[in-house]
Structures are given as structure tokens and as C-alpha cells.
Motif scaffolding. Structure first.
Motif, PDB file in Angstrom:
ATOM      1  N   LEU A 107       0.816  -1.211   0.000  1.00 16.94           N
ATOM      2  CA  LEU A 107       0.000   0.000   0.000  1.00 16.94           C
ATOM      3  C   LEU A 107       0.853   1.266   0.000  1.00 16.94           C
ATOM      4  N   GLY A 108       2.042   1.181   0.572  1.00 20.57           N
ATOM      5  CA  GLY A 108       2.896   2.370   0.683  1.00 20.57           C
ATOM      6  C   GLY A 108       2.518   3.223   1.877  1.00 20.57           C
ATOM      7  N   GLY A 109       1.929   2.601   2.903  1.00 20.49           N
ATOM      8  CA  GLY A 109       1.539   3.330   4.108  1.00 20.49           C
ATOM      9  C   GLY A 109       0.225   2.783   4.636  1.00 20.49           C
ATOM     10  N   VAL A 110      -0.358   3.497   5.588  1.00 21.78           N
ATOM     11  CA  VAL A 110      -1.661   3.105   6.131  1.00 21.78           C
ATOM     12  C   VAL A 110      -2.531   4.350   6.242  1.00 21.78           C
ATOM     13  N   MET A 114      -4.700  11.722  10.932  1.00 23.31           N
ATOM     14  CA  MET A 114      -3.832  12.685  11.610  1.00 23.31           C
ATOM     15  C   MET A 114      -2.718  13.171  10.675  1.00 23.31           C
ATOM     16  N   ASP A 115      -2.202  12.263   9.851  1.00 22.29           N
ATOM     17  CA  ASP A 115      -1.121  12.628   8.917  1.00 22.29           C
ATOM     18  C   ASP A 115      -1.680  12.956   7.535  1.00 22.29           C
ATOM     19  N   LYS A 116      -2.980  13.133   7.448  1.00 22.17           N
ATOM     20  CA  LYS A 116      -3.660  13.438   6.177  1.00 22.17           C
ATOM     21  C   LYS A 116      -3.385  12.383   5.121  1.00 22.17           C
ATOM     22  N   ILE A 117      -3.333  11.102   5.547  1.00 23.02           N
ATOM     23  CA  ILE A 117      -3.169  10.018   4.585  1.00 23.02           C
ATOM     24  C   ILE A 117      -4.473   9.240   4.509  1.00 23.02           C
ATOM     25  N   GLY A 118      -5.123   9.337   3.396  1.00 25.93           N
ATOM     26  CA  GLY A 118      -6.362   8.595   3.140  1.00 25.93           C
ATOM     27  C   GLY A 118      -6.106   7.556   2.073  1.00 25.93           C
ATOM     28  N   PRO A 119      -7.133   6.813   1.652  1.00 27.88           N
ATOM     29  CA  PRO A 119      -6.953   5.769   0.638  1.00 27.88           C
ATOM     30  C   PRO A 119      -6.370   6.315  -0.671  1.00 27.88           C
TER      31      PRO A 119
END
Lengths: 198, 198
Positions: A107-110, A114-119
Motif C-alpha cells: 500500500l505504501g503506508g496506512v 492525523m497525517d492526512k493520509i487517506g486511501p
């Protein structure tokens, strides 16, 4: 440039590496100063090589030197299963177990609001495209058993189950060789919930 | 070369560094893979630079990029004192204290009959030559307070005292901030023997 300056630059660069504090950086720097020049050259070359040769696999986003990684291009693997992980290092961890012979998707992350990382910031779209194009029967979600990993797992399960693919999740429980007395409450709770009949 | 192979070479090379086990090597390797290419390039360049630019000082055998190291060529230093150390890293340690403004002489090891290292294998001849050529009043022996260091110190003291140079040795005793209760017997014994009147 003075010897102190050359050494200080090396200390600064070593100090940026994870787990390397000032004392370790100093030990490594002096080791390199005393080492065979060939050893130092090989280390520098290995660093450069890994950065120039290694890219992401076009299919699963694992590390690769070719268009596709060694796992995606291995025809002997079970091509009906995809194990979804957060980072390429997780692929190595699962490969070391020898318990899995399917494909991967990194995925390259989750998901982490909080870190502004969405799908959209992860390789989720590419995963959905693979599920359409490849003949996948099972998706094993192997994100870490923490809040972000669980959030990502439930998001993926909700998005993928309607496609008719079987979705599973790595078991949580007591680590092998662990001790009930020292297990944290959450882990022990999970182990009780997920108990298996013998 | 496959990504696994490039990574394995880097892991092997990192694993040769002191204090870097397989887990740390893996953490560093993945960090480098994920890092800005410029950071990896700077680290590789710093390793190469330190090995190509840094040699031994012709006078004291400390690390230097010129004919003489930055300490030997610093005219503001007290040129009547030489501190004798085993390795160049010991020079850095003493410099960090800020308590010493004299010159150094790096032996390049210590006397160790087990490893077949005698005075001939160390820069002892060069030290005696300096005592003849330079105007030295005091020699401070700062080898480590262990068997080899003490042997080296007594050898040097015996060889040099007849030349009329004052020879001293770093004090042994309790480390500052240490605790009597946890001091080993030898250290505590030394601290008692070397007690100072207040």
C-alpha cells in the motif's frame, strides 16, 4: 578540508540513520577510518547501487530492479492470493516465514487521518484494478495490528468484500514463546476472543 | 541484479560495521531505500571522502588531511607537553574535555604479547625521536586503564624517564557521577590509594 571536517561530515551523515546515536556514529566512523579501503568502498557502492537500481514493482509496489519484482514475475507462486501489506519491508518479513506462496500488494503506508493520509494517498486504486484484472480468490490483509493498521484493514474489507473476493486478516494473539503473565491486556483479550477449538 | 540481491549486498556490508546486527542493518537499509536519494549519495560520498582524504599525521600519527594534523600545525598549542594515546579516537575524547592544550602522540595500539605487539610494532621509536628533537617538558601517558594500557604505560615510563622528561599518567578513580556502591573493587581500590587531601 581538515581531517576533523571530513570526519564530522561522516558523523553527521551516519547520525541521520535510524538507531544510530552520536556514540554509534563515532564507533562506525572510526571503524571505517581504520578499515581496509576496499571495505569502505564496497559499503559506499552498495548504498549507491541500491538507490540507483531498486525501484517499485509496477504491479505490486514491492522493491524491484526490473519492471516487475521477483515475486510478481515468479510463475511458481500462487496467483490467486494477494497479501496486502503496508511497506516493502513487510514483504520480506512474511517471505522469511516461508508460510505464504501467493502474491503481494504494497500500500505504501496506512490510512492515518492525523497525517492526512487517506486511501487516495495509498496504492488502493491499483489494488482494486488488480482485483478486476487478475483472477484473485483471496485477499489477506497483513497491515500492522495497531490503530492505523486496523482502520486500513476495515476500510479495505468494506471496499473489497462486495467484489466477491474472500478477505482475511492475520490472526492476533499471544506471540509464540510468549508468556501469559507478561502479555498486555489487549493482546490477551484478542487471544481469548480468537480462541480455537482443539 | 534483483532487488533482493542489491539489498542483500547492502545488508552484508552494513552488517560488517561495529554494533550493527542483522536487525539494525535491515532498519538502516530500508531507511536508505526510502530516503531521499541525495541523503544516500551524501553518506556514500562522506565514506569515500574520509577514506581518500584522511591519512596519518607525519609527526603524531593522529588523523590528518595535510602533512601534519590540525593539532600539530596549531601554533597556539602548548608545545612542551605530549599526551600519548593508543588510537586517534582517544585524541578526540581528550580534545572534547577541553582540559588539555598540548600536543599528542598516537602509538597505534598498545603492547600486547598475546597479539605479538611489542614496542617495535607501535610508534614508540618516533616518540623517542620527538623527545630528542622537540623541546618537551612533560609526557602524559593516556593509554586505557586496563592490563595492556598499564603495561604500555610502565614500558614508556621506564624508557623515557632517563631522558629527563617528566612522565605522568591519567588518574584512575571513581567516575564523576558514579556511585560507590556500584564501583568495581579495582576502581574503588585505586580511588582510595590515589586519594587527595582537601
Amino acid at each position: 578540508m581538515s581531517a576533523d571536517r571530513s570526519l564530522q561530515i561522516l558523523l553527521d551523515e551516519l547520525g541521520r540513520l535510524p538507531g544510530i546515536g552520536p556514540k554509534s556514529a563515532q564507533r562506525i566512523a572510526y571503524h571505517l577510518l581504520e578499515a581496509d579501503p576496499e571495505q569502505a568502498r564496497r559499503l559506499a557502492a552498495a548504498i549507491i547501487q541500491v538507490k540507483t537500481e531498486v525501484h517499485f514493482c509496477a504491479r505490486c509496489f514491492n522493491y524491484a530492479t526490473e519492471q516487475e519484482c521477483s515475486i510478481c514475475s515468479d510463475t511458481s507462486r500462487d496467483r490467486t492470493r494477494i497479501c496486502v501489506v503496508s511497506e516493502p519491508r513487510d514483504v520480506s518479513a512474511i517471505e522469511r516465514t516461508g508460510s505464504y506462496r501467493g502474491l503481494y500488494h504494497v500500500l505504501g503506508g496506512v490510512i492515518s487521518p492525523m497525517d492526512k493520509i487517506g486511501p487516495e494517498q495509498l496504492h488502493v486504486r491499483e489494488l482494486l484494478a488488480r482485483l478486476g484484472a487478475e483472477d484473485i480468490e483471496e485477499l489477506i490483509i497483513a497491515t500492522n495490528p495497531n490503530i492505523e493498521g486496523e482502520t486500513t484493514a476495515s476500510y479495505l474489507a468494506r471496499a473489497i468484500k462486495p467484489l466477491g473476493v474472500c478477505v482475511s486478516r492475520l490472526a492476533s494473539g499471544l506471540p509464540v514463546g510468549g508468556d501469559l503473565e507478561y502479555a498486555d491486556e489487549l493482546t490477551l483479550g484478542r487471544a481469548i476472543e480468537a480462541r480455537r477449538s482443539l
